[in-house]
Scaffold this motif. Structure first.
Motif, short mmCIF file in Angstrom:
data_model
loop_
_atom_site.label_atom_id
_atom_site.label_comp_id
_atom_site.label_asym_id
_atom_site.label_seq_id
_atom_site.Cartn_x
_atom_site.Cartn_y
_atom_site.Cartn_z
N THR A 1 0.82 -1.21 0.00
CA THR A 1 0.00 0.00 0.00
C THR A 1 0.86 1.26 0.00
N GLY A 2 2.15 1.09 -0.20
CA GLY A 2 3.04 2.23 -0.33
C GLY A 2 3.74 2.13 -1.67
N LYS A 3 5.03 2.44 -1.69
CA LYS A 3 5.77 2.38 -2.95
C LYS A 3 6.37 1.00 -3.17
N THR B 1 -10.12 -0.06 1.02
CA THR B 1 -10.19 -0.62 2.36
C THR B 1 -8.81 -1.09 2.77
N ILE B 2 -8.65 -1.38 4.05
CA ILE B 2 -7.35 -1.90 4.47
C ILE B 2 -7.30 -3.42 4.33
N ASP B 3 -8.44 -4.07 4.09
CA ASP B 3 -8.35 -5.52 3.90
C ASP B 3 -8.35 -5.90 2.41
N GLY B 4 -9.32 -5.42 1.66
CA GLY B 4 -9.35 -5.78 0.23
C GLY B 4 -8.39 -4.92 -0.56
N ASP B 5 -8.35 -3.62 -0.24
CA ASP B 5 -7.35 -2.76 -0.84
C ASP B 5 -7.51 -2.51 -2.32
N THR B 6 -8.69 -2.72 -2.88
CA THR B 6 -8.80 -2.68 -4.33
C THR B 6 -9.10 -1.29 -4.88
N ASP C 1 -9.14 -5.31 12.44
CA ASP C 1 -8.01 -4.44 12.71
C ASP C 1 -6.75 -5.16 12.26
N SER C 2 -6.23 -4.72 11.10
CA SER C 2 -5.20 -5.51 10.43
C SER C 2 -3.95 -5.67 11.28
N ALA C 3 -3.72 -4.71 12.16
CA ALA C 3 -2.52 -4.79 12.98
C ALA C 3 -2.54 -6.05 13.84
N ALA D 1 16.18 -2.13 8.28
CA ALA D 1 16.57 -2.21 9.69
C ALA D 1 15.33 -2.27 10.58
N GLY D 2 15.21 -3.34 11.35
CA GLY D 2 14.08 -3.46 12.27
C GLY D 2 12.75 -3.63 11.57
N ILE D 3 12.79 -4.30 10.43
CA ILE D 3 11.56 -4.59 9.66
C ILE D 3 11.39 -6.11 9.62
N SER D 4 10.19 -6.58 9.99
CA SER D 4 10.00 -8.03 10.11
C SER D 4 9.88 -8.72 8.75
N GLY D 5 9.34 -7.99 7.74
CA GLY D 5 9.23 -8.60 6.42
C GLY D 5 7.88 -9.25 6.16
N ALA D 6 6.81 -8.63 6.65
CA ALA D 6 5.45 -9.12 6.37
C ALA D 6 5.23 -9.10 4.86
N ILE D 7 4.30 -9.96 4.39
CA ILE D 7 4.09 -10.08 2.94
C ILE D 7 3.80 -8.74 2.29
N GLN D 8 3.04 -7.87 2.99
CA GLN D 8 2.71 -6.58 2.36
C GLN D 8 3.95 -5.72 2.19
N HIS D 9 4.93 -5.95 3.03
CA HIS D 9 6.19 -5.24 2.86
C HIS D 9 7.03 -5.93 1.78
N ARG D 10 7.06 -7.23 1.86
CA ARG D 10 7.89 -8.01 0.93
C ARG D 10 7.55 -7.73 -0.53
C1 LIG Z 1 -3.88 -4.59 3.71
C2 LIG Z 1 -2.55 -4.37 4.35
C3 LIG Z 1 -1.63 -3.61 3.68
C4 LIG Z 1 -0.36 -3.39 4.24
N1 LIG Z 1 0.54 -2.67 3.54
C5 LIG Z 1 1.79 -2.52 4.04
C6 LIG Z 1 2.79 -1.84 3.30
O1 LIG Z 1 2.56 -1.32 2.20
N2 LIG Z 1 4.02 -1.74 3.82
C7 LIG Z 1 4.36 -2.30 5.03
O2 LIG Z 1 5.51 -2.18 5.44
N3 LIG Z 1 3.41 -2.92 5.76
C8 LIG Z 1 2.14 -3.05 5.29
N4 LIG Z 1 1.21 -3.69 6.05
C9 LIG Z 1 1.55 -4.06 7.42
C10 LIG Z 1 2.31 -5.37 7.52
O3 LIG Z 1 1.39 -6.44 7.58
C11 LIG Z 1 3.15 -5.39 8.80
O4 LIG Z 1 2.32 -5.19 9.90
C12 LIG Z 1 4.24 -4.33 8.82
O5 LIG Z 1 4.99 -4.34 7.63
C13 LIG Z 1 5.16 -4.57 9.98
O6 LIG Z 1 6.03 -3.49 10.14
P1 LIG Z 1 7.44 -3.67 10.85
O7 LIG Z 1 8.19 -4.72 10.17
O8 LIG Z 1 8.04 -2.32 10.93
O9 LIG Z 1 7.03 -4.08 12.34
P2 LIG Z 1 7.06 -5.49 13.07
O10 LIG Z 1 6.37 -6.53 12.29
O11 LIG Z 1 6.63 -5.23 14.45
O12 LIG Z 1 8.58 -5.90 13.04
C14 LIG Z 1 9.58 -5.28 13.80
C15 LIG Z 1 10.84 -6.06 13.56
O13 LIG Z 1 11.92 -5.42 14.22
C16 LIG Z 1 12.74 -6.39 14.84
N5 LIG Z 1 13.42 -5.70 15.94
C17 LIG Z 1 12.96 -5.39 17.17
N6 LIG Z 1 13.87 -4.71 17.85
C18 LIG Z 1 14.95 -4.57 17.05
C19 LIG Z 1 16.21 -3.95 17.19
N7 LIG Z 1 16.56 -3.31 18.32
N8 LIG Z 1 17.07 -4.01 16.17
C20 LIG Z 1 16.73 -4.65 15.02
N9 LIG Z 1 15.55 -5.25 14.83
C21 LIG Z 1 14.67 -5.20 15.84
C22 LIG Z 1 11.80 -7.47 15.26
O14 LIG Z 1 12.52 -8.69 15.39
C23 LIG Z 1 10.80 -7.48 14.11
O15 LIG Z 1 11.21 -8.39 13.10
C24 LIG Z 1 -0.04 -3.91 5.52
C25 LIG Z 1 -0.99 -4.67 6.19
C26 LIG Z 1 -2.23 -4.90 5.62
C27 LIG Z 1 -3.22 -5.73 6.35
#
Ligand SMILES: Cc1cc2nc3c(=O)[nH]c(=O)nc-3n(C[C@H](O)[C@H](O)[C@H](O)COP(=O)(O)OP(=O)(O)OC[C@H]3O[C@@H](n4cnc5c(N)ncnc54)[C@H](O)[C@@H]3O)c2cc1C
Lengths: 369, 283
Positions: free
Chosen positions: A291-293, B124-129, B12-14, A303-312
């Protein structure tokens, strides 16, 4: 906005629609089309990316690839058509009319719908831009056909149907969606998701003019003015060669500055995961992911990104993905190339110093001198 | 002015998790919210009503529990809520959803007065279409204004609406006629908290609940799974790369580890050395 449920619904009655039984009148639908999104003499690069993808689909199906160029005559339409050939189109439908000078839903959706009804494509691809999304939704509804948004993969399956894959709802899942019994099969794809094809100098094709049945008098919505974006306020995240991004693992907005500092030292763009936008640590045009770029850099440092599918799905096109994460089992480890399991807050300043020492000419000269 | 706002209740997608074995979404215990994008449209609708007079009707299609989100919208100050719920709607894709919503909006028009503006969320945040807004507009033959960053003027007498629209590469100022359908861009306003009075009213309010038949839908084959041209054939987890990430050993000394990481990157992709040198020099 209803999407399909994430799991295929096992309801009775769903069986019939899972089978391909294409009605007779749709069998004449052939060829792959791509909207060449041209406005004010500028073609959105997603159009070339889609022609690259459309070329592969057309070759597998053994059909032609057509670009659709719309606009007012003399506003770059012919140039766009010539470029479309260079990027792989066999022919271009040239739809010129004064009402198409600026994008407006009414004339564009009417012209596109009429063109589809006249020339019958089996597949119609559009960029998931503000224009493409606005247009695709109207055209698909008028034609009563299926439209799959934001696809990350397009393929032709054994029975020659379009298999459109996109991330689904909430979790780490992808789903493959078909429009089996309606035509055209429509899909949108976000910029940078598909690779830019090689431009073939001198490649040409046929221009097929199409005169749309439009008249300004019938169009209700009027454009009063257009204010172009100042290029200085737009970031180059999608097209950057090196990108540094941070996620929730950074724990605070202040710590995010460490990402910006590394990016500045590398001459890179910075970005982040969606939660950072929601928390207000970064503006929304810095979000990377579904949902971003979408980015395709040579080097991506997360850095500090878990790699969820939406990010991947937003970073899968990067040549090299480097993860800095405290969790050796974070999902990003499944698709990063190089990783270091460490605290990003401590590590980023050291990495910034090392980069400055090794790559920045000023520091190198200073050390040498 | 009568303004209809289409909303969707979403998980709540989070807080969504995927079952590691079955690859299905674990919805149990995940709280539901009003799709965040819808709130920007709702706030704009409420603002127009406050300025110009009239009523705001919120509409959703969903399971009976979606009434919670409608009630939430009443606490923000919406005047009326309509829930469209029926088992025939299960499995709707965007085309089938836009059909059902459009029928409900027609029925709302017959029952409570024709709408001047229909709002929908950008996506929407779930379908996103981002397809349902345009779909509803087309079904109702309404003029369509998506990605609106500002409503500049609304003149109910002259029946005109002037807006600023986020287009590719710039901002369009457009004027159109009522009735029309608008989707607002995110971040352009902040939904109000609503007054105590609204909260009390919302708690007692009766939510108008319609089945497909109540909404005047005669042909249920246009709804739900049967009315959906798209078919989800496969749901799967993305394949991991054949090899996992090469982990750089950690010494505990950050400076040494930083050098080791850069070495590992360059060993894998030697051409990056030149790229990084160029970039860092600002070339
Ligand atoms: C419809 C939909 C669309 C979405 N679109 C996007 C999108 O476009 N882009 C996107 O990014 N997300 C999107 N998301 C959200 C996505 O599902 C994840 O929730 C989100 O990417 C998680 O962000 P994060 O990796 O920053 O946080 P987290 O998942 O909380 O991950 C944090 C990570 O940091 C690590 N960590 C913790 N402390 C440290 C430290 N001190 N040093 C190094 N690592 C540390 C942890 O091990 C963990 O892996 C979407 C979700 C939905 C439902």
């Amino acid at each position: 906005m209803s999407d399909k449920p994430a799991a295929p619904a096992p309801a009775a009655g769903s069986r019939a629609s899972m089978k391909k039984e294409l009605p007779e009148h749709f069998k004449a639908y052939k060829h792959v089309w791509v909207l060449v999104e041209q406005e004010r003499g500028q073609v959105h690069p997603v159009s070339w990316e889609l022609l690259g993808e459309g070329r592969k689909l057309a070759d597998q199906l053994g059909v032609e690839l057509a670009g659709v160029v719309m606009g007012a005559a003399g506003t770059g339409t012919l140039e766009a058509a010539a470029e479309a050939f260079a990027y792989g189109a066999d022919l271009v439908y040239l739809v010129e009319h004064e009402t198409l000078r600026d994008y407006r839903n009414e004339p564009y959706s009417k012209a596109m719908t009429d063109l589809v009804n006249a020339h019958k494509p089996e597949i119609l691809l559009l960029g998931a831009t503000t224009l493409g999304r606005d247009l695709a939704g109207s055209v698909a509804t008028t034609l009563l056909t299926g439209l799959t948004a934001d696809c990350t993969e397009l393929a032709v399956d054994a029975d020659k149907s379009l298999a459109a894959t996109r991330p689904t709802f909430g979790g780490s899942l992808l789903c493959t969606i078909y429009t089996l019994n309606f035509r055209p099969q429509m899909a949108t794809v976000r910029p940078r998701v598909m690779k830019m094809p090689e431009r073939q100098e001198g490649r040409t094709g046929r221009v097929v003019p199409f005169a749309p049945d439009l008249s300004e008098a019938d169009i209700v919505t009027k454009l009063l003015s257009f204010l172009p974006d100042r290029t200085s306020t737009k970031n180059n995240l999608a097209y950057a060669d090196v990108v540094v991004a941070g996620g929730l693992g950074l724990q605070s907005a202040e710590n995010f500055q460490l990402v910006r500092r590394l990016a500045a030292t590398l001459g890179a763009e910075f970005g982040g995961s969606r939660p950072l936008v929601q928390k207000g640590w970064i503006p929304s045009d810095r979000q990377i992911g579904q949902t971003g770029k979408t980015i395709r850099p040579k080097l991506y440092i997360a850095a500090g990104i878990s790699g969820a599918i939406q990010h991947r799905v937003g970073v899968d096109g990067a040549d090299m993905i480097v993860a800095i994460n405290t969790d050796p089992n974070a999902p990003i480890m499944d698709f990063a190339h190089v990783a270091i399991v460490t605290d990003a807050v401590r590590f980023l300043p050291a990495l910034t110093d090392a980069v400055a020492r090794r790559f920045s000419p000023h520091t190198r000269d200073r050390i040498a001198g | 002015m009568h303004i209809v706002v289409c909303i969707k209740q979403v998980p709540d997608s989070a807080q969504i998790r995927v079952h590691p074995v079955t690859n299905t979404i674990m919805r149990q215990g995940v709280p539901s919210i009003v799709n965040p994008y819808d709130l920007f449209s709702l706030e704009e609708a409420l603002r127009l009503r406050d300025e110009l007079g009239g009523t705001v009707t919120v509409l959703t299609m969903g399971p009976p529990t979606a009434s919670e989100s409608l009630r939430k919208c009443l606490t923000y100050g919406s005047d009326r809520a309509v829930l469209l719920t029926d088992r025939f709607f299960a499995g709707s894709d965007t085309l089938a959803t836009s059909f059902a919503l459009a029928q409900a909006i027609r029925k709302i028009g017959e029952t409570f007065g024709a709408p001047d503006i229909v709002f929908a969320g950008k996506q929407t945040i779930d379908g996103d279409t981002a397809q349902v807004g345009p779909g509803v507009a087309k079904r109702l033959d309404l003029l369509q204004l998506t990605y609106i960053q500002k409503i500049v003027a609304c003149d109910p007498e002259a029946r005109t609406l002037t807006v600023e629209r986020r287009a590719e590469g710039g901002t369009q100022t457009l004027v159109t006629r009522l009735p029309c359908l608008v989707t607002m861009l995110e971040g352009v306003n902040q939904v109000r908290r609503g007054s105590i009075h609204d909260a009390l009213r919302a708690a007692r309010a009766e939510i108008v609940t319609w089945s497909a038949k109540d909404a005047g839908i005669e042909d249920v084959t246009k709804c739900g799974l049967r009315g959906s041209p798209t078919v989800v054939k496969r749901v799967f987890a993305p394949a991991p790369r054949s090899e996992k990430a090469a982990a750089v050993p950690v010494s505990g000394k950050a400076a040494a580890d930083a050098d080791a990481l850069i070495d590992a990157i360059l060993a894998r992709q030697p051409s990056l050395e030149a790229d990084l040198t160029h970039l860092a020099a600002g070339i």
